[in-house]
Enzyme design. Sequence first.
Site, PDB file in Angstrom:
ATOM      1  N   HIS A   9       0.813  -1.212   0.000  1.00 30.51           N
ATOM      2  CA  HIS A   9       0.000   0.000   0.000  1.00 30.51           C
ATOM      3  C   HIS A   9       0.850   1.268   0.000  1.00 30.51           C
ATOM      4  CE1 HIS A   9       0.066  -0.060   4.567  1.00 30.51           C
ATOM      5  NE2 HIS A   9       0.020   1.237   4.395  1.00 30.51           N
ATOM      6  N   ASP A  60       1.203  -7.671   2.477  1.00 32.17           N
ATOM      7  CA  ASP A  60       1.271  -6.246   2.134  1.00 32.17           C
ATOM      8  C   ASP A  60       2.719  -5.765   1.946  1.00 32.17           C
ATOM      9  OD1 ASP A  60       0.828  -3.552   1.820  1.00 32.17           O
ATOM     10  OD2 ASP A  60      -0.539  -3.365   3.519  1.00 32.17           O
ATOM     11  N   SER A  79       3.915   2.311   8.460  1.00 28.70           N
ATOM     12  CA  SER A  79       3.730   1.291   7.446  1.00 28.70           C
ATOM     13  C   SER A  79       5.023   1.103   6.685  1.00 28.70           C
ATOM     14  CB  SER A  79       2.625   1.687   6.486  1.00 28.70           C
ATOM     15  OG  SER A  79       1.420   1.208   6.983  1.00 28.70           O
TER      16      SER A  79
HETATM   17  N1  ARG Z   1      -4.725   0.509   7.511  1.00 32.06           N
HETATM   18  C1  ARG Z   1      -3.419   0.485   6.991  1.00 32.06           C
HETATM   19  C2  ARG Z   1      -2.746   1.895   7.135  1.00 32.06           C
HETATM   20  O1  ARG Z   1      -3.302   2.763   7.720  1.00 32.06           O
HETATM   21  C3  ARG Z   1      -3.344  -0.068   5.604  1.00 32.06           C
HETATM   22  C4  ARG Z   1      -4.112   0.655   4.568  1.00 32.06           C
HETATM   23  C5  ARG Z   1      -4.010   0.136   3.189  1.00 32.06           C
HETATM   24  N2  ARG Z   1      -5.105  -0.712   2.806  1.00 32.06           N
HETATM   25  C6  ARG Z   1      -6.363  -0.305   2.439  1.00 32.06           C
HETATM   26  N3  ARG Z   1      -7.279  -1.194   2.201  1.00 32.06           N
HETATM   27  N4  ARG Z   1      -6.695   0.948   2.262  1.00 32.06           N
HETATM   28  O2  ARG Z   1      -2.235   2.489   6.257  1.00 32.06           O
HETATM   29  N1  ASP Z   2      -1.291   1.389   7.905  1.00 32.08           N
HETATM   30  C1  ASP Z   2      -0.612   2.496   8.554  1.00 32.08           C
HETATM   31  C2  ASP Z   2       0.388   3.179   7.621  1.00 32.08           C
HETATM   32  O1  ASP Z   2       0.187   3.247   6.440  1.00 32.08           O
HETATM   33  C3  ASP Z   2       0.000   2.064   9.832  1.00 32.08           C
HETATM   34  C4  ASP Z   2      -0.933   2.263  10.965  1.00 32.08           C
HETATM   35  O2  ASP Z   2      -1.665   3.250  10.969  1.00 32.08           O
HETATM   36  O3  ASP Z   2      -0.873   1.455  11.886  1.00 32.08           O
HETATM   37  O4  ASP Z   2       1.326   3.806   8.058  1.00 32.08           O
END
Ligand code: ARG
Ligand code: ASP
Length: 733
Positions: free
Chosen positions: A105, A241, A665
């Site tokens: 991502h 990921d 991330s």
């Molecule tokens: N929640 C994670 C972070 O804040 C991964 C986000 C990426 N995935 C998604 N389905 N949007 O970035």
């Molecule tokens: N998924 C998040 C990021 O992109 C990490 C988090 O918020 O825990 O940095």
Amino acid sequence: MKYIKLYVLVAFIAISCKSVQEANTTVQKPVTVEVDAREIQGGMWIPSLLEGMNETEMMQLGSKMTAKDIYDVNNSSLKDAIVHFNGGCTSEIISPNGLLLTNHHCGFGAIQSHSTVEHDYLENGFWAKSYEEELANPGMTVTFIKRIDDVTAQVFAGVLESMDEASKMKLIDQNIDKATKAAQKESWQNANVKSFYDGNQYLLFVTEIFKDVRLVGAPPSSIGKFGADTDNWMWPRHTGDFSMFRIYADANNLPAEYSKDNVPYKPKHYLPISLDGVAEKDFTLVFGFPGSTEEYLPAVAVDQIVNVLNPAKIEVRDNALKIVDSFMRKDPAIKIQYASKYASTANYWKKWIGENQGIQKSNAIQKKRDLETEFSKIVAEKDLVGYSTLLADFENLYKEIEKVSLARDYWIEVAYRNVELLGITFRVFQLEQAYLRGGEQAFENAREATLSRLEGTYKNYNATVDKPVFEKLVSLYAEKAPKEYLPANMKGVNFLTLTNDIYTTSKLTTLEGAKELLSGSAEEVIKKLNADRAFAFGKEWHTMFYTSLEPKFQELNVQIVAVQKKYMKALMEVFPNKRFFPDANSTLRVTYGQVRGYEPKDGVYYNTTTYLDGVIEKYVPGDYEFNVPQKLLDLYEAKDYGQYGENGKMPVCFIGTNHTTGGNSGSPAIDAHGNLIGLNFDRVWEGTMSDMNYDPDICRNIMVDVRYVLFIVDKFAGAKNLINEMTLVHPKK
Ligand code: ARG
Ligand code: ASP
């Protein structure tokens, strides 16, 4: 006593980073000290200041590394393998040839930009089989931290308590400027100063920014984004990921603009990769660039976020997402066009929902109130007069700012972000402003920049998708916004007619139209713009934002920031035995903890690890989110996991108590010896509130097991060339 013993042990561990790798083979005497692990977790610590408490705590949790193994200016150390990835994520170097590992991502935008319906790397993945096949990404950067210096004394030089806030701030800014200019650095390096503990400490960072970063590999989204938005922010998780890039440097191994003559960067340090996996309670360290947290807000502020601001933002995005999603499911070209935007909008939408639930469930607001009662009691007992009005000041200021913040958030969510046409009118509005303030020349300069930005915007813009979003969100705003912030052109309006009117007549719905509007002399352009229905509509709202909303917000916010700075200082004085870490601010931080399961609710325990079996359990053939590539199904059937499996199973993800946030991330999860064991990418639903209220009982970060990464690269993609670059180790054997 036990602290003293620990220090002795610390002194015996060699200091250079070479020793981190050697520690894999040297058998260390285990530190067995009974500590309450709960008490010594949480916090994002400054890597140059780990000696003392943090080093001790890390060892108590099972680390074999010294503070110097992690951060050392004179010798290579772990920090030399960690880079800020394109300003928003983290990545780490995993080979002597500058190979970078980060999340899928985090690389998503780049992978998307190289994708077309014919060569869809989002759908099918991408693997460069040689350096020549690696893909350049103009504009992408990675940043190394070379050195961190404490410049607090310089920044506060001459600042007196008796000065008013504005004079203090002015002097502080001047001092920061001086400190930045005086920083000792090489010509190709940069320096910048950042504030910590809400303006109570200042650190200077000397950095190196590399600008030639190429895409090396990415799995298909059905692995890299498996579970997509349904599984996002959730445990149990089964997402691979990850994606890979490479840093290129000039012939002297220094940063350079893209050139085909550049060569793979030779790092001072790269992370060896452990093939031995993790077990519950194993030490973990996450090293990266957390973006922002607000751990020391007063209860009144958290209350406002949870009960006023988050619900409004959630509702806006809820509506926008439903509409965009319905188009993406119907049309593969729109799916590619909107993939990145949709993912990022959905991401925080879902996070805020989880955050609200977590704050409510953990009773965080009441807990903050209790702490504040205790604080007030001690302030009164000790007669700390300077701090006696802080909480009342917060109450008043947050009350005053509430509607302003709400209207501002609505403007950001609707007029700037989610209705794309309004976002476009805003950029053009700024062009008009440039003319009104700076005349012809300012206009000419701004026109070029505006056009080049708009080209990027229109590449992924589709007016058919945007139109229903406009109608829905603008009418929502008219219904819900504080009345004093409702522009006149939204009063008593039929939004269906208005929307049709705007989208059928405005030139701003296409790049050609926009170019046409922006051509001619400044005066002609301004005249044409003001005759455009979309522009005229947006202009009224943007004008209100600039002339009344934002100035009012800033006026109050400056005061809140000043109270917060004092409150932060006061908290540390009033509770000298509490652990205070500085809020995240996109600087390099260390967080540590252990591999741990958790109890999301009564009677339910979540294990630490997921396996490929779980991917297969979730598999829905041909599904938008839960499809699985045939090759992966075959490998599963054959149990062909090579050296990466564990007892006949293939681990996929695991969780730990590391305190992370957005920006972490792509951060490496590192074992007790300095080897890579996982790749951080998310947090669990119950714990997304950790940005305001870290709770070691339910806050968990989610990591891809590095063995799953290797398995995908090697067995799934057949990219042995990449595996051969890496150093694979067995620290547990
Ligand atoms: N929640 C994670 C972070 O804040 C991964 C986000 C990426 N995935 C998604 N389905 N949007 O970035
Ligand atoms: N998924 C998040 C990021 O992109 C990490 C988090 O918020 O825990 O940095």
